[in-house]
Write a protein that holds these residues in place. Structure first.
Motif, PDB file in Angstrom:
ATOM      1  N   ALA A  49      -1.787  -4.254  13.071  1.00 31.90           N
ATOM      2  CA  ALA A  49      -3.241  -4.377  13.071  1.00 31.90           C
ATOM      3  C   ALA A  49      -3.989  -5.397  11.958  1.00 31.90           C
ATOM      4  O   ALA A  49      -3.529  -5.633  10.766  1.00 31.90           O
ATOM      5  CB  ALA A  49      -4.061  -3.130  12.952  1.00 31.90           C
ATOM      6  N   TYR A 101     -11.132   3.072  11.119  1.00 37.63           N
ATOM      7  CA  TYR A 101      -9.848   2.205  11.403  1.00 37.63           C
ATOM      8  C   TYR A 101      -8.747   2.815  11.231  1.00 37.63           C
ATOM      9  O   TYR A 101      -7.655   2.890  12.143  1.00 37.63           O
ATOM     10  CB  TYR A 101      -9.973   1.109  10.093  1.00 37.63           C
ATOM     11  N   ILE A 105      -5.816   3.234  13.879  1.00 34.45           N
ATOM     12  CA  ILE A 105      -4.421   2.760  13.341  1.00 34.45           C
ATOM     13  C   ILE A 105      -3.391   3.620  13.929  1.00 34.45           C
ATOM     14  O   ILE A 105      -2.058   3.699  14.326  1.00 34.45           O
ATOM     15  CB  ILE A 105      -4.205   2.519  12.100  1.00 34.45           C
ATOM     16  N   VAL A 113      -0.586  -2.987   8.668  1.00 36.54           N
ATOM     17  CA  VAL A 113      -1.984  -3.538   8.869  1.00 36.54           C
ATOM     18  C   VAL A 113      -2.184  -4.400   7.618  1.00 36.54           C
ATOM     19  O   VAL A 113      -1.585  -4.500   6.499  1.00 36.54           O
ATOM     20  CB  VAL A 113      -2.786  -2.377   8.160  1.00 36.54           C
ATOM     21  N   CYS A 135       0.406  -1.559   4.368  1.00 38.49           N
ATOM     22  CA  CYS A 135      -0.601  -2.625   4.215  1.00 38.49           C
ATOM     23  C   CYS A 135      -0.626  -3.778   3.445  1.00 38.49           C
ATOM     24  O   CYS A 135       0.082  -3.571   2.285  1.00 38.49           O
ATOM     25  CB  CYS A 135      -1.937  -1.851   3.604  1.00 38.49           C
TER      26      CYS A 135
END
Lengths: 341, 341
Positions: A49, A101, A105, A113, A135
DNA sequence: TTGTAAGCGTTATCAG
DNA sequence: CTGATAACGCTTACAA
């Protein structure tokens, strides 16, 4: 059905003959495995994402920087068999899952991410960073077990710019910075201030202006600098877009870089060499940032033990006309080849 | 479990009391419904795919145009509860599903597709367009049952540009076009040629040059025009980026727009007003194209009977300095407000 | 080496 | 109005 699955996933325990038969059938039937069912059972979605605020007050995708980073992300994600999920603005209640978010997710079973163009103290972002999902933050110094970051050497770049101007004889050097709430804004300002001190130049608060990385703010800031009793002879601007605005502000008064004020930008966006005068700038490898982020994510996904890296990419001084560091009239050089894309 | 599902989907047949209890539980447990399982059973993924070639030879995402369209897409998709799936380059064998675009569309159960920056005769694209999945092509005249298109009024825009130059007294008007394989390239050329004829000006083949929408090609084309025995006094350039290159080519020879050659661009990208001279151009509503495409898709998805629209958005002449249509020195006007983002 | 069967987390269809 | 229960299309033991 199980055998088909085995063929699809390249398991070894299928006889060559059956394998061929299955592949043949897949071809003739035009069969496409359903990711949805697959990821339901495996837990993997092959989705990365990209969180990027776009909206009033956050015109970030609008900035060439993010676009270029996206190119880099795409370039690495594809071959690693990941697709990119672009989240639309977070505030929208109707958004997928109707959640923030992190909700989205989880909703999509996103495996990694990329965070950019967001505020580092946004509670939603903090939540994501702490969630345990791999992330990578771009231009944001988030850190944690599974959260790493990529950014350019903003401090070094700013120092480079200041030294360049100093070497050209300038002593009254000003700075038009970005929002200090952002990492690049803060670091480029810091790099500027440090280098000014290191060179033994006086600290002049009136020589430090703040913009928002967009042209108009650069225009305004330059106008203010020109209105000073003792205007600077050189300005290091924290973004090419703002530098373009600043140069326009000069033109408005019939002035010109570098004759009246030398200008150095930051980014090296595509049109930098096309400005009049061609913009001297600090080039950062924007697609490279995206590539690094994607690579790190792919690795973290593959290896749950891998911890998140904090990556800094080098920058480079590109001397063109606006700083007066190079003679005019050799426009072919310093122009970025198109095939670099 | 069934009742929870009913609450989640706002079904009426749940007692207010139970509903509250469920909602409370969802909150305290931090429950997030799994899209993957949901779309397995419903067949809906709430995903709109964006097909956009980025790679050597197709540096499309790189062009500001696509970025802006993407902004528009995001703006509409989000509130309609769709997320955007950005497909990485199609040629990659390892891509999701290891298939072409259509394979990946099925793989992800994508409900709508935006096609841009691709060749209209790409067999993969044709396959997608004929697949029955709702499609909207941007700047591509694909059509079919479930495939529609959005584009700007390229013909009208080109005519507008030519008329503007003609009205300023120019008679030797040239054109630097984009690839004629692309819709905008072809239409802007057509619009140019038609208007030249309509105005009774002679058709001069040497006044028509072809670029690739990127700066260097504009630079080259302008240089060629200047080398003609009888150079044009005005040029309509098919893209602002190329116009920037063209203006640079003028500067290389010590010439300047509009004094020596008047220049009109197309697009109105953000930096158009920041060029020296500020660029006169045909503004197209790029985010608007994205919004229109997304809206059409959402509608087609909702109503299987709806057929695909062919949308044309109006354009607008923005007069700045490069055409000589406006006096210099009022730089504040014609600059696009930032909050338009 | 292959087939059978048990889930994965939802929604939709039934009875109750 | 609510709780079972059967799909949805796949992967993954486990059996054959």
């Amino acid at each position: 059905v199980a055998t088909v699955s085995r063929v699809l996933n390249d398991y070894p325990d299928v006889s060559p003959k059956t394998r061929r038969r299955v592949q043949e059938a897949i071809r003739t039937e035009g069969f496409v495995p359903d990711r949805t069912a697959r990821s339901l059972v495996t837990g993997r979605s092959r989705l990365i994402a990209v969180v990027l605020e776009t909206g009033v007050g956050h015109p970030d995708l609008q900035h060439p920087f993010f676009q270029e980073v996206l190119v880099g992300l795409k370039r690495v994600a594809g071959p690693s068999a990941y697709d990119l999920l672009l989240f639309s603005a977070g505030d929208v209640g109707g958004g997928s899952g109707g959640h923030g978010y992190l909700g989205r997710i989880r909703h999509h079973r996103v495996q990694g991410v990329v965070l950019m163009g967001v505020a580092r103290d946004d509670p939603q972002i903090e939540e994501v960073a702490r969630s345990g999902v791999p992330c990578m933050a771009v231009d944001l110094d988030l850190a944690g077990g599974r959260t790493g970051s990529v950014m350019s050497d903003n401090l070094g770049g700013a120092a480079l710019a200041v030294r360049h101007l100093h070497a050209l004889g300038h002593r009254r050097i000003a700075h038009i910075g970005g929002p200090t709430a952002t990492m690049p804004g803060a670091h480029r300002l810091m790099g500027f201030a440090d280098e000014i001190r290191r060179l033994g130049l006086p600290h002049r608060p009136e020589y430090v202006r703040r913009g928002d990385f967009y042209p108009d703010s650069g225009h305004r800031a330059m106008a203010e600098l020109l209105d000073l009793q003792e205007p600077p002879t050189a300005v290091f601007v924290s973004a090419d877009l703002m530098a373009a605005g600043a140069i326009q502000a000069l033109a408005d008064r019939g002035l010109r870089a570098p004759d009246h004020v030398a200008v150095v930008g930051f980014d090296d966006i595509h049109i930098a060499p096309l400005l009049q005068p061609a913009l001297t700038t600090i080039r950062q490898d924007m697609p490279g940032l995206g590539e690094a982020a994607a690579r790190a994510l792919v690795e973290m996904i593959a290896d749950p033990a891998a911890d998140a890296p904090a990556i800094t990419l080098p920058v480079q001084l590109i001397v063109r006309e606006s700083s007066g560091g190079r003679k005019k009239g050799r426009p072919a050089e310093g122009r970025r080849p198109l095939d670099r894309v």
